[in-house]
Structures are given as C-alpha cells and as structure tokens.
Design an enzyme around this catalytic site. Structure first.
Site, PDB file in Angstrom:
ATOM      1  N   SER A  48      -7.371   1.400  -2.477  1.00  0.00           N
ATOM      2  CA  SER A  48      -7.797   2.683  -3.149  1.00  0.00           C
ATOM      3  C   SER A  48      -7.189   2.555  -4.738  1.00  0.00           C
ATOM      4  O   SER A  48      -7.628   3.646  -5.420  1.00  0.00           O
ATOM      5  CB  SER A  48      -7.515   3.839  -2.643  1.00  0.00           C
ATOM      6  OG  SER A  48      -6.274   4.149  -2.459  1.00  0.00           O
ATOM      7  N   ALA A 110      -2.465   1.539   7.477  1.00  0.00           N
ATOM      8  CA  ALA A 110      -3.125  -0.036   7.923  1.00  0.00           C
ATOM      9  C   ALA A 110      -1.886  -0.412   8.675  1.00  0.00           C
ATOM     10  O   ALA A 110      -2.180  -1.497   9.361  1.00  0.00           O
ATOM     11  CB  ALA A 110      -2.934  -0.655   6.583  1.00  0.00           C
ATOM     12  N   ALA A 139       0.920  -1.485  -0.981  1.00  0.00           N
ATOM     13  CA  ALA A 139       2.345  -1.270  -1.382  1.00  0.00           C
ATOM     14  C   ALA A 139       2.779  -0.189  -0.891  1.00  0.00           C
ATOM     15  O   ALA A 139       2.138   1.096  -1.041  1.00  0.00           O
ATOM     16  CB  ALA A 139       2.265  -1.200  -2.981  1.00  0.00           C
ATOM     17  N   TYR A 234      14.291  -7.965  -8.936  1.00  0.00           N
ATOM     18  CA  TYR A 234      12.749  -8.319  -8.312  1.00  0.00           C
ATOM     19  C   TYR A 234      13.053  -9.617  -7.307  1.00  0.00           C
ATOM     20  O   TYR A 234      13.479  -9.632  -6.220  1.00  0.00           O
ATOM     21  CB  TYR A 234      11.728  -8.485  -9.395  1.00  0.00           C
ATOM     22  CG  TYR A 234      10.516  -8.073  -8.374  1.00  0.00           C
ATOM     23  CD1 TYR A 234       9.844  -6.759  -8.655  1.00  0.00           C
ATOM     24  CD2 TYR A 234       9.883  -9.251  -7.779  1.00  0.00           C
ATOM     25  CE1 TYR A 234       8.641  -6.686  -7.974  1.00  0.00           C
ATOM     26  CE2 TYR A 234       8.698  -8.804  -7.188  1.00  0.00           C
ATOM     27  CZ  TYR A 234       7.971  -7.653  -7.260  1.00  0.00           C
ATOM     28  OH  TYR A 234       6.872  -7.708  -6.488  1.00  0.00           O
TER      29      TYR A 234
HETATM   30  P1  NAD Z   1      -0.932   0.405  -5.627  1.00  0.00           P
HETATM   31  O1  NAD Z   1       0.257   1.474  -5.356  1.00  0.00           O
HETATM   32  O2  NAD Z   1      -1.680   0.634  -6.794  1.00  0.00           O
HETATM   33  O3  NAD Z   1      -1.711   0.571  -4.487  1.00  0.00           O
HETATM   34  C1  NAD Z   1      -1.477   0.189  -3.174  1.00  0.00           C
HETATM   35  C2  NAD Z   1      -2.475   0.572  -2.264  1.00  0.00           C
HETATM   36  O4  NAD Z   1      -2.147   0.466  -0.636  1.00  0.00           O
HETATM   37  C3  NAD Z   1      -3.129   1.873  -2.328  1.00  0.00           C
HETATM   38  O5  NAD Z   1      -4.345   1.881  -2.126  1.00  0.00           O
HETATM   39  C4  NAD Z   1      -2.495   2.562  -1.133  1.00  0.00           C
HETATM   40  O6  NAD Z   1      -3.699   3.544  -0.667  1.00  0.00           O
HETATM   41  C5  NAD Z   1      -2.414   1.799   0.005  1.00  0.00           C
HETATM   42  N1  NAD Z   1      -1.540   1.988   0.960  1.00  0.00           N
HETATM   43  C6  NAD Z   1      -0.152   1.970   0.870  1.00  0.00           C
HETATM   44  N2  NAD Z   1       0.417   2.373   2.126  1.00  0.00           N
HETATM   45  C7  NAD Z   1      -0.715   2.234   3.092  1.00  0.00           C
HETATM   46  C8  NAD Z   1      -0.658   2.337   4.377  1.00  0.00           C
HETATM   47  N3  NAD Z   1       0.315   2.541   5.253  1.00  0.00           N
HETATM   48  N4  NAD Z   1      -2.034   2.165   5.095  1.00  0.00           N
HETATM   49  C9  NAD Z   1      -3.077   2.180   4.245  1.00  0.00           C
HETATM   50  N5  NAD Z   1      -3.008   1.816   2.986  1.00  0.00           N
HETATM   51  C10 NAD Z   1      -1.781   1.902   2.227  1.00  0.00           C
HETATM   52  O7  NAD Z   1      -0.145  -0.730  -5.714  1.00  0.00           O
HETATM   53  P2  NAD Z   1      -0.314  -2.323  -6.524  1.00  0.00           P
HETATM   54  O8  NAD Z   1       0.615  -2.336  -7.757  1.00  0.00           O
HETATM   55  O9  NAD Z   1      -1.752  -2.746  -6.656  1.00  0.00           O
HETATM   56  O10 NAD Z   1       0.436  -3.275  -5.315  1.00  0.00           O
HETATM   57  C11 NAD Z   1      -0.705  -4.027  -4.388  1.00  0.00           C
HETATM   58  C12 NAD Z   1       0.260  -5.267  -4.209  1.00  0.00           C
HETATM   59  O11 NAD Z   1       0.120  -6.039  -5.575  1.00  0.00           O
HETATM   60  C13 NAD Z   1       1.473  -5.153  -3.663  1.00  0.00           C
HETATM   61  O12 NAD Z   1       1.906  -6.095  -2.834  1.00  0.00           O
HETATM   62  C14 NAD Z   1       2.425  -5.556  -4.966  1.00  0.00           C
HETATM   63  O13 NAD Z   1       3.622  -5.923  -4.774  1.00  0.00           O
HETATM   64  C15 NAD Z   1       1.425  -6.476  -5.537  1.00  0.00           C
HETATM   65  N6  NAD Z   1       1.773  -6.701  -7.119  1.00  0.00           N
HETATM   66  C16 NAD Z   1       1.745  -5.709  -8.102  1.00  0.00           C
HETATM   67  C17 NAD Z   1       2.099  -5.983  -9.254  1.00  0.00           C
HETATM   68  C18 NAD Z   1       2.098  -4.948 -10.201  1.00  0.00           C
HETATM   69  O14 NAD Z   1       2.621  -4.934 -11.226  1.00  0.00           O
HETATM   70  N7  NAD Z   1       1.612  -3.636  -9.961  1.00  0.00           N
HETATM   71  C19 NAD Z   1       2.225  -7.390  -9.776  1.00  0.00           C
HETATM   72  C20 NAD Z   1       2.044  -8.355  -8.911  1.00  0.00           C
HETATM   73  C21 NAD Z   1       1.953  -7.999  -7.559  1.00  0.00           C
END
Ligand code: NAD
Length: 387
Positions: A48, A110, A139, A234
């Site tokens: 989402s 999840a 996340a 990090y």
């Molecule tokens: P975000 O916060 O935008 O999205 C996280 C998603 O996880 C949301 O849809 C949320 O509803 C869902 N979620 C969280 N807990 C949940 C649960 N218990 N059950 C179901 N859904 C759940 O995060 P993001 O930044 O897109 O991160 C996603 C992944 O990408 C992570 O593993 C993060 O470490 C990785 N990542 C992020 C970045 C960055 O800079 N944002 C960079 C590299 C990697």
C-alpha cells in the site's frame, strides 16, 4: 471534511484521500508508458505504500498482471482519516479493475498465519490459481511470531559502539549531532526477527505447500546498503543485520523452491522518502543531499522509476545482472562515484545555516507530505472531502 496534515514526530497522522488517489494515478500513468513482458500474476506483501505499491502498479500496468496485495491499513472512522495506504489501495483497485485486471487486497497482519491463508485463497481466485512473482516489501516496527506468540520490536541502533553523526530535523532544518547508544544482543535478535528473512521464508513455505507458486516463479525482497556516512546506523547496525538475514532467507527460499525452478532475490534499492525511511536517524539528511545531486545530474528516481527499472532487469532475456553476492543492484545510480564523492564534500560542511542551499531539503519535505496526499499539485485543500 477539510483535511490538513497533522505531524507527530516522523509521521503524519492524517491522510488526504484525493491527494493519495492522484499520487497513485500518477504512478500508474508512468507505469503505463513502460510496457514490460513480465509477470502475469503477482503477490505483493506490503503493497500500500513505497516500494511495494510501486511494484504492484508496475505489475498491473506495465506487465498487465492480476495482483494480490497485502497491507496493514486503517479505514477512516468518525473524523479520523484512513491511512494513506488505505486510500492508495482504493485508487489502485479502482483503476486496475477498470483496466480489466483482477486486484484483490487483504488488509491485515502479514506476519500472521491467517493473512497468509487469506492470501492463498485470493491467489486461488486468479486465473490459473498461481503467482509467478512474489514481492516482499514489508517495513514494520513489530512482529508477532505466529508459532511462539512472541512479539518482537525492531530498533535502529548501531552495534558495538555509540554512534555519533549529523542528522536533520526535516521540519525545522536544524542540523545537529545525533548520539545513539549501541544495541544489546536482544535488540539485535529482535530486529532480525522483525525485518530479517524469517517471515519471508514462512510466506514461501506456506505458498509452496498450498501449490500456489508457478514454475520458474521469482520472489524479490528489498534491501539497502548506502554510503559510509550511514553505515554505523544502517549497514553495520541492527537493521543491517536484519538485511543480512534477508540474504540468508533468499538462499533458503531458492533451495526450497528448487523443484519449481524458482528463485529468490534480494534487490538493493535506492534511498527514498517513505514512511519507513523517515524514521531512520541520519538517513533523511543523506537523502536530502543526494536528491539535490541526483536531480542536478538527471539520475533522480522515485519508487515507481526504481520499480520499472527493476522489473525490466528481472525480465531481461538473458541472465539477471547480479553483484558478487547475488543481489540485484538498483542503487547503482545512487552509489556512483560521482554522486558519492560530491556527497562526501557536502556532508563535511553542511549545517543548519547552509542546508537549504547544499541539499534538497525542500524536495524531501514535499515528498514526505506527498506520501500522505498533501502538497499534490491540482488538489484544492480548502474544500471538503469525503474521507
Ligand atoms: P513503506 O512504509 O512505504 O511501506 C511498507 C508497507 O508494508 C506498507 O504497505 C504497509 O502497510 C506494509 N506493512 C507494514 N507492516 C505490515 C504488516 N504487519 N502486515 C501487512 N503489511 C504491513 O516502506 P518502504 O520504504 O517501501 O519499505 C519497503 C521495503 O523496502 C523495506 O524492506 C525497506 O527496508 C526496503 N527499502 C526501503 C528503502 C527506502 O529508502 N525507503 C530503500 C531500500 C530498501
């Protein structure tokens, strides 16, 4: 109701339904311009917001896939708005369905067995009853392990010694020295339990056992490495340990899915403003600087551009290009020598007085508000909206 941003620390507790819908639609319009012969049926866990939402959009609108999404969002109640993810899901489902794609969304935890079972049932409703791609993009600050019932909380701390480094308050622009004491063994283990590979492996096992993974399917989870200035907090910190465990998880899943010829990959993505990354100390200052540098040299990308490029890479005709550790490197532009050398120069002398000139803190702030549907062009925030 007139909806305005309400900031608490590094989150915004309100979300604007029209702004979120436009954000989602703009990503869809970008994805539509990049046709990819890729996934036909995809499960996105964490669908989402951020990278997961972008991956689902690229699956549906660049590849033409039916999608099952899993996220943890809150609907509106009384005068309280829904979460941005709730509005994003609504907008996505409406436009995907209108384009003739199936779009099933499960709202729940999840990490639980129940939600895994609901996702399996949803996949069975798709044509063919299987998925050829599983994106793992959670996340979360907490996880309850369904087998033990134990709840773990993740922490963002260094390991071994105290961290001290520059950080910014993105709302005031004040650059200060952050000091964070090192994590203890339990905090490290708990962070790994939340953000490592354990739950990804449980998903793979449940889906495999249910027979809903197609032959030669792929699964991808997201990681981050980043520059030396963020390593202590990090890559070499508690979250880095969890990301190392994600790589272990990838190996375990590839072995498990060997009979299907399926493979698990870790994709190292670019640092971007999302709900998750705004919670990490130091990282917002780093992001503000690289935003400026990458916008200036024309290599800046958001989640949707990253996910289009990643799907193009994983659906290439030849072998998927991987680094020496078998990872997909979507952080290649961010980590280029040119960007990183300029970053180091700026990092050493950035302060509260010159931050607006030496970084794109303004762009960071705008992206932060946009996550919640604010500061979106063409939205009239003075009018009443149905929440
Ligand atoms: P975000 O916060 O935008 O999205 C996280 C998603 O996880 C949301 O849809 C949320 O509803 C869902 N979620 C969280 N807990 C949940 C649960 N218990 N059950 C179901 N859904 C759940 O995060 P993001 O930044 O897109 O991160 C996603 C992944 O990408 C992570 O593993 C993060 O470490 C990785 N990542 C992020 C970045 C960055 O800079 N944002 C960079 C590299 C990697």
């Amino acid at each position: 109701m007139i909806v305005t941003p309400k900031i608490r620390g590094f989150i915004c507790t309100t979300a604007h339904p029209v702004g979120c819908a436009i954000n989602t639609e703009q990503q869809i319009n970008y994805a539509k311009k990049h046709e990819i012969n890729g996934t036909k049926r995809v499960l996105v866990i964490g669908s989402s917001g951020g990278y997961g939402l972008a991956a689902r959009i690229v699956g549906a609108f660049s590849c033409g896939a039916d999608t099952v999404g899993v996220s943890f969002d809150r609907p509106s109640s009384g005068s309280r708005t829904a979460t941005s993810g709730w509005y994003n899901n609504m907008a996505f489902e409406k436009l995907a369905t209108r384009s003739g794609r199936m779009a099933l969304t499960i709202n729940g935890d999840a990490f639980s067995d129940e939600v895994k079972n609901e996702a399996i049932e949803a996949i069975r409703k798709l044509p063919g009853g299987q998925v050829d791609l599983i994106i793992y993009s959670l996340a979360s600050p907490k996880r309850t392990d369904p087998s033990s019932g134990n709840t773990y909380s993740s922490v963002l701390k260094p390991i071994g010694s105290e961290f001290s480094g520059k950080t910014v308050d993105v709302h005031t622009g004040a650059v200060t020295e952050a000091k964070i004491s090192p994590a203890n063994e339990e905090e490290i283990a708990h962070t790994v339990a939340v953000m490592g590979g354990q739950d990804w492996v449980l998903w793979a096992k449940a889906l495999y056992k249910a027979g809903v993974i197609a032959q030669n399917a792929k699964t991808v989870a997201f990681s981050y490495i980043g520059p030396t200035v963020t390593h202590a907090i990090y890559k070499d910190g508690t979250i880095g340990k969890a990301k190392e465990d994600l790589e272990r998880g990838a190996d375990e899943i590839t072995e498990l899915l060997q009979p299907l010829g399926s493979k698990a990959y870790v994709a190292v993505c670019k640092a971007l403003v999302t709900q998750a990354s705004s919670a990490i100390p130091v990282v917002p200052l780093y992001i503000s600087i690289i935003y400026k540098l990458m916008k200036e040299n024309g290599t800046h990308e958001g989640c949707i551009e990253q996910m289009v490029r990643m799907m193009q890479r994983i659906y290439t005709d030849g072998d998927i290009p991987l680094d020496e550790k078998g990872r997909i490197r979507m952080d290649d532009l961010e980590m280029s020598d040119e960007i990183q050398q300029s970053l180091n120069t700026i990092w050493s002398d950035i302060n509260s007085d010159n931050i607006m000139e030496k970084s794109d803190l303004e762009g960071y702030r705008k992206d932060f508000y946009r996550i919640f549907g604010f500061e979106v062009d063409d939205v009239d925030y003075s009018v009443d909206v149905e929440i």
